[in-house]
Design an enzyme around this catalytic site. Structure first.
Site, PDB file in Angstrom:
ATOM      1  N   LYS A 179      -4.945  26.388 -27.658  1.00 31.78           N
ATOM      2  CA  LYS A 179      -5.803  27.247 -28.488  1.00 31.78           C
ATOM      3  C   LYS A 179      -4.873  27.970 -29.455  1.00 31.78           C
ATOM      4  O   LYS A 179      -4.133  28.871 -29.078  1.00 31.78           O
ATOM      5  CB  LYS A 179      -6.556  28.243 -27.598  1.00 31.78           C
ATOM      6  N   SER A 237      -2.094  40.260 -25.100  1.00 31.96           N
ATOM      7  CA  SER A 237      -2.393  41.631 -24.704  1.00 31.96           C
ATOM      8  C   SER A 237      -2.869  41.706 -23.261  1.00 31.96           C
ATOM      9  O   SER A 237      -3.383  40.729 -22.695  1.00 31.96           O
ATOM     10  CB  SER A 237      -3.474  42.219 -25.616  1.00 31.96           C
ATOM     11  N   GLY A 240      -6.845  41.233 -23.277  1.00 26.65           N
ATOM     12  CA  GLY A 240      -7.258  39.850 -23.453  1.00 26.65           C
ATOM     13  C   GLY A 240      -6.854  38.975 -22.286  1.00 26.65           C
ATOM     14  O   GLY A 240      -7.631  38.139 -21.819  1.00 26.65           O
ATOM     15  N   GLY A 241      -5.626  39.152 -21.800  1.00 25.16           N
ATOM     16  CA  GLY A 241      -5.160  38.364 -20.671  1.00 25.16           C
ATOM     17  C   GLY A 241      -5.929  38.643 -19.410  1.00 25.16           C
ATOM     18  O   GLY A 241      -6.249  37.719 -18.651  1.00 25.16           O
ATOM     19  N   GLU A 260       1.420  36.387 -19.446  1.00 26.82           N
ATOM     20  CA  GLU A 260       2.470  37.374 -19.700  1.00 26.82           C
ATOM     21  C   GLU A 260       1.841  38.425 -20.597  1.00 26.82           C
ATOM     22  O   GLU A 260       1.469  38.144 -21.736  1.00 26.82           O
ATOM     23  CB  GLU A 260       3.666  36.701 -20.360  1.00 26.82           C
ATOM     24  N   CYS A 297       8.059  41.242 -26.528  1.00 27.63           N
ATOM     25  CA  CYS A 297       7.530  41.657 -25.223  1.00 27.63           C
ATOM     26  C   CYS A 297       8.593  42.346 -24.387  1.00 27.63           C
ATOM     27  O   CYS A 297       8.271  43.036 -23.408  1.00 27.63           O
ATOM     28  CB  CYS A 297       6.957  40.458 -24.480  1.00 27.63           C
ATOM     29  N   GLU A 386       2.213  50.247 -22.768  1.00 29.84           N
ATOM     30  CA  GLU A 386       2.957  49.661 -23.881  1.00 29.84           C
ATOM     31  C   GLU A 386       2.332  50.029 -25.219  1.00 29.84           C
ATOM     32  O   GLU A 386       1.113  50.032 -25.376  1.00 29.84           O
ATOM     33  CB  GLU A 386       2.977  48.134 -23.745  1.00 29.84           C
TER      34      GLU A 386
END
Length: 501
Positions: A179, A237, A240-241, A260, A297, A386
């Site tokens: 994607k 993010s 989203g993750g 991650e 990250c 974060e």
């Protein structure tokens, strides 16, 4: 030349709707919007390809990986040109990232040819053993099936179309459906063209790779919930993750989600090191903090120091160095907006003092520096989160006991760092067991930006740094995410995978 289409099992396919890229500079391009139907076609082709690709030899797959790397290099100038336009990243960064991308493809080729990753085990039959005989048992790691990969916003090459997740899955023997990230669709398409050329040159089944661009939330949802997808690789993010992770867990057949999701990568600066080189540490931290506009990250967003004169010197040196950093272009307007929101959130935190920082607009980011006491940081969980960008918080603790309390309070991290001199060893020994439980990589006297692609690297950590603390998304160990152990009992040699014979 861009087609603006999706690559679905060897065919470039359009759709009824298009979206426009939003480059930092240069020309915008139109791209077809992904659909659920395209996802289904790509995944079904991947399953068909797995019937042969999953049983291909290691040498065949290694040649395929090396050919992908060669084809990417052959398109290097085109990738750099559109990559810099879409992301605003400097040319040198894109060239370096391309080298990392092709390097890890070639590293995986070498790795699978060596064969150690298979973890072959054999317990020979003991027909005369009493009281019961033992059968012949052979174990090997086998590919799991089609894998979904979500491209990352901050690494248009190394964590995207042919990035680490794709390289590891293809090395394992798993077809991949990517994607693509809408922040750099042109870059993604050119890399997909390179993979297409490698498929043709090496005779791979066309369904071994597909790229679906853009699309609404339903496209990502369908990809992770398609019954033929067996694992998901994601870099992005936390929000989203976590949403995708929950979808994977809610499937009738739950599958692993290797996400991650971010990290503040705290540094713990011990007293002797601060006394000897606090100024230098402050200046060097500023460089790491602002590298790539803070869009790594592993960006070290928090520095934990003992309150006092040495903390003052460290903070002043960081401020001086940060004040000399020019505004930098962020990857997308959305990321820049989130950075501004994050800075405002930190500024309104309990007991927070803003040392420096000015309002930034549009897609540009200026550094921010804040300070807060250990007591206030511990009491305000929002300060633990974060902020994606060049923002640093100096946490000034009362004593070493409170520094240990901070170490206990942090959530899972990709990295934790100890800055120490020989006289700090006893205090470091008290912190290390705490940090080991919180991070996948622990550094001494370094800065976490810059992740070596190697056999020993661990890029992951306890949640929320990643969704699987036993995995890494960088290095050769990452192949294990897309394998599973299979034991063959009393199996005829003619039926075993060729590696086991």
């Amino acid at each position: 030349m861009l087609t603006g289409k999706h690559l679905i099992a060897g065919d470039w396919v359009g759709s009824d709707q298009t979206f426009s890229s939003e480059p930092a500079h240069g020309e915008a391009h139109d791209f077809a919007v992904g659909t659920v139907d395209l996802v289904d076609r790509a995944v079904e082709a991947a399953e068909e390809a797995f019937v042969t690709y999953g049983w291909s030899t290691r040498e065949t797959r290694a040649a395929f990986l090396r050919k992908i790397a060669d084809e990417i290099d052959a398109r290097g100038d085109d990738i750099t040109l559109i990559g810099t336009q879409e992301t605003g990243l400097p040319e040198a960064r894109l060239i370096g990232e391309r080298g990392r991308t092709t390097g890890q493809l070639r590293l995986f080729a070498d790795h699978i040819e060596q064969g150690d990753y298979l973890d072959l085990r054999h317990d020979p039959a003991l027909p005369d053993r009493a009281p019961l005989p033992r059968p012949d048992l052979r174990m090997i790691q086998r590919p799991i099936g089609p894998v979904a990969v979500f491209g990352a916003s901050n690494f248009p090459l190394a964590f995207s179309t042919a990035g680490g997740d794709t390289a590891a899955a293809l090395a394992a023997g798993c077809p991949v459906v990517v994607k693509g990230h809408s922040a750099h669709p042109g870059t993604g398409e050119i890399v997909a063209q390179a993979i297409e050329a490698a498929i043709a040159a090496t005779g791979m089944p066309k369904g071994v790779f597909s790229l679906v661009q853009g699309g609404k939330r339903d496209v990502g949802t369908r990809l992770v919930q398609h019954p033929l997808i067996k694992a998901v690789g994601f870099t992005g993010s936390l929000a989203g993750g976590r949403a995708l992770f929950d979808l994977c867990a809610a499937r009738p057949e739950p599958i692993p989600f290797f996400g991650e999701l971010g990290s503040v990568n705290p540094m713990f600066l011990l007293p002797q090191a601060m006394a000897a080189r606090g100024d230098a540490l402050g200046a060097t931290w500023a460089g790491s903090l602002t590298m790539g506009a803070g869009q790594f990250c592993t960006n070290p967003g928090i520095a934990v120091v003992m309150d006092g004169l040495h903390a003052d010197s460290f903070q002043e040196a960081a401020q001086t160095a940060l004040s000399e950093v020019a505004d930098q272009t962020m990857l997308t307007d959305g990321i820049a907006s989130a950075y501004r929101d994050g800075a405002a959130r930190v500024a309104s935190g309990t007991g927070v003092t803003q040392i420096m920082g000015t309002a930034c607009d549009t897609r540009h980011a200026a550094p921010y520096l804040f300070a807060v006491s250990g007591d206030d940081w511990l009491s305000d969980k929002a300060l633990h989160e974060e902020v994606f960008g060049p923002l640093g918080i100096v946490v000034r603790v009362k004593d070493m006991a409170q520094m240990q309390t901070v170490a206990r309070a942090i959530e899972g991290q990709l990295t934790c760092t100890l800055h120490m001199d020989p006289g700090d060893t006893s205090e470091a020994a008290k912190l290390l067991p705490l940090l080991e439980r919180k991070a996948g990589r622990i550094l001494a006297n370094g800065f976490p930006t810059g992740v070596e692609v190697s056999d020993s690297m661990v890029h992951g950590g306890p949640y929320p740094a990643s969704t699987n603390f036993g995995a890494t998304s960088v290095g050769t160990l990452s192949i294990r995410r897309f394998l599973r152990p299979v034991c063959y009992q009393n199996m005829d040699a003619a039926l075993l995978p060729e590696t086991m014979i």
